[in-house]
Design a protein around this motif. Sequence first.
Motif, mmCIF file in Angstrom:
data_model
loop_
_atom_site.group_PDB
_atom_site.id
_atom_site.type_symbol
_atom_site.label_atom_id
_atom_site.label_comp_id
_atom_site.label_asym_id
_atom_site.label_seq_id
_atom_site.Cartn_x
_atom_site.Cartn_y
_atom_site.Cartn_z
ATOM 1 N N VAL A 107 -5.876 8.490 15.764
ATOM 2 C CA VAL A 107 -6.072 9.658 14.907
ATOM 3 C C VAL A 107 -4.721 10.157 14.404
ATOM 4 O O VAL A 107 -4.549 10.454 13.224
ATOM 5 N N ARG A 108 -3.759 10.220 15.316
ATOM 6 C CA ARG A 108 -2.430 10.698 14.933
ATOM 7 C C ARG A 108 -1.823 9.795 13.861
ATOM 8 O O ARG A 108 -1.321 10.251 12.845
ATOM 9 N N ARG A 109 -1.916 8.473 14.070
ATOM 10 C CA ARG A 109 -1.281 7.572 13.100
ATOM 11 C C ARG A 109 -2.083 7.466 11.809
ATOM 12 O O ARG A 109 -1.511 7.231 10.747
ATOM 13 N N ALA A 110 -3.394 7.644 11.906
ATOM 14 C CA ALA A 110 -4.201 7.629 10.679
ATOM 15 C C ALA A 110 -3.788 8.799 9.790
ATOM 16 O O ALA A 110 -3.729 8.680 8.567
ATOM 17 N N ARG A 111 -3.482 9.923 10.399
ATOM 18 C CA ARG A 111 -3.157 11.125 9.623
ATOM 19 C C ARG A 111 -1.701 11.210 9.221
ATOM 20 O O ARG A 111 -1.362 11.913 8.278
ATOM 21 N N SER A 112 -0.813 10.511 9.930
ATOM 22 C CA SER A 112 0.609 10.680 9.594
ATOM 23 C C SER A 112 1.295 9.379 9.201
ATOM 24 O O SER A 112 2.466 9.359 8.939
ATOM 25 N N GLY A 113 0.568 8.294 9.156
ATOM 26 C CA GLY A 113 1.207 7.027 8.790
ATOM 27 C C GLY A 113 1.547 6.193 10.016
ATOM 28 O O GLY A 113 1.797 6.744 11.072
ATOM 29 N N GLY A 114 1.541 4.883 9.876
ATOM 30 C CA GLY A 114 1.890 4.027 10.991
ATOM 31 C C GLY A 114 0.733 3.206 11.505
ATOM 32 O O GLY A 114 0.818 2.613 12.583
ATOM 33 N N LEU A 115 -0.362 3.149 10.757
ATOM 34 C CA LEU A 115 -1.442 2.254 11.173
ATOM 35 C C LEU A 115 -1.026 0.816 10.912
ATOM 36 O O LEU A 115 -0.230 0.543 10.018
ATOM 37 N N ARG A 116 -1.549 -0.106 11.704
ATOM 38 C CA ARG A 116 -1.190 -1.515 11.546
ATOM 39 C C ARG A 116 -2.302 -2.288 10.859
ATOM 40 O O ARG A 116 -3.478 -1.956 10.987
ATOM 41 N N SER A 117 -1.918 -3.380 10.193
ATOM 42 C CA SER A 117 -2.877 -4.154 9.410
ATOM 43 C C SER A 117 -4.038 -4.625 10.267
ATOM 44 O O SER A 117 -5.196 -4.575 9.847
ATOM 45 N N ALA B 34 -11.072 3.941 8.809
ATOM 46 C CA ALA B 34 -11.761 3.587 10.051
ATOM 47 C C ALA B 34 -11.044 2.457 10.782
ATOM 48 O O ALA B 34 -11.539 1.339 10.844
ATOM 49 N N PRO B 35 -9.877 2.752 11.377
ATOM 50 C CA PRO B 35 -9.157 1.728 12.126
ATOM 51 C C PRO B 35 -9.858 1.458 13.451
ATOM 52 O O PRO B 35 -10.656 2.289 13.913
ATOM 53 N N GLY B 36 -9.548 0.310 14.040
ATOM 54 C CA GLY B 36 -10.284 -0.111 15.220
ATOM 55 C C GLY B 36 -9.537 0.007 16.531
ATOM 56 O O GLY B 36 -8.317 -0.108 16.577
ATOM 57 N N ILE B 37 -10.300 0.250 17.594
ATOM 58 C CA ILE B 37 -9.777 0.173 18.962
ATOM 59 C C ILE B 37 -10.193 -1.205 19.465
ATOM 60 O O ILE B 37 -11.384 -1.537 19.518
#
Lengths: 424, 85
Positions: free
Chosen positions: A326-336, A304-307
């Motif tokens: 959604v794209r980065r949650a599913r493929s990698g690349g979310l930020r801390s 559950a990353p935030g906007i």
Amino acid sequence: MAHDFRMPLLGADMDAGTLIEWLKAEGDHVSSGDIVAVVETQKGAIEIEIFQDGVIDRLLVEPGQTVPVGTPLASVRGPDEEPETAVAGVGETAAVAGGPAGPVPEETRQRARPRHDVPTQPGPAATRQDRAAAGARITPGARKLAAEHGISLEGVSGTGPGGIIQRSDVERLLAEPAEASVSEPQVIAPSTIEPGQAAGKPAGAEAMRHAIASAMARSKREIPHYYLAETMDMAPALAWLEARNADAPVAERVLPVALLAKATACALAAMPEFNGTYQDGVYRPAERVHLGCAIGLRGGGLIAPGIRDADAKDLATLMADLSDLVRRARSGGLRSSELSDPTSTMTSLGDQGVDDVFGVIFPPQVAIIGFGTIEERPFVVDGAVIARPVVRATLSADHRVSDGHAGGRFLTRIARHLRDPEAL
Amino acid sequence: MSTNTESVVRQILGEVAPDTDPQDLDRSDNFREVLDIDSMDFLNVMIAINDRLGVSVPERDYGRLTSVEALVRFIDERLEGARAD
């Protein structure tokens, strides 16, 4: 005064993280918000940001090392300070060939490092030169996929912005007949190996399931949840969206979920008892609204990353941000910061066809807003029963911080926003 | 049914659902259900179809384009129509 840059806490249940790659070198200037490293956690590979301006003095942890949350990863001096007496980085304690500097065996340490032949860092100048020479930048998603399949990315040209190697480049490589691309045995990233786990099992999924289990169990143990639901009229919102989308290019179409997110964010901005954190017996309402969006991962798992500042963004930006998340949650690349920031969370299971979703609050937050499927139901307008598109919205909230009366007003506020989409 | 349109559609579906094999999909299957594609994924499919095949699918038609067959036929009809102009 040099401040240590420490392993951040990226989720309520995180104990430790594994450093995968440094994206800055000793001597590099950094500004608040810069991404400085990639860390592997139970939630996958996360890009870590620094929140101070300065210069990286010393890198204290090597790629491949797993350290507890709070461990200093690098020392950082202020932009105007003098460097410490020159000490070579982490490489001092390891031979250039890469003798183990910790409990992690050598092959897996090399596996965790990005595939561009940077030796154990012997010193700042050499590291920078090597990086410049190697050239290749790789997204976390690409790296992970390549590691899972045991393929080298050496000499691969990336098609991403600035020549970065991205996931689609790796997928293309995988689709090609193997040309000596398997240079090392397939090894799962060290941080996700649990004792007794069979090789070849998707270790990442297992670790994520464990993380979700512990966060949800903790939530139910500690947070006295109360639950409210309200049926909301979606006719004005859908009509408005349809008209707006008819005139827009396909790539700019806005989904109903973005409207639900905006309405929720605006309600959170107005009612701080649902937007903040509860820790050690104290509730701290947040000053801004960073709306966590629960995103289901293919094959199971939830993140559950935030906007950020969701209440202040216009709808087009919110939609673009959501799509990107959604794209980065599913493929990698979310930020801390996307994982640690959310001040409240929204979950939408509209696509599955469920009526109501009563979510479990993500600690240390104090509320989670759920939306079911938008569909036509019997609805009374001017004394007559008609078919009307409606959505069932729910609130799960922390009873230590708010009561049902406030909860009811909160939901009503969302309903009111949805009836006037133009104003959102 | 044009094989080029169909292969592009299958490729797009594979990108949106990378853990599945869209070659396996029957033309008449409800691909949203079989591939577990949500509304965000579906929009991305529409965007890709617009980018690669030049066809813009109106939102009001989303509901009936549930199979590869229906989607390909819709796209081909649009392409025919464009050529005839």
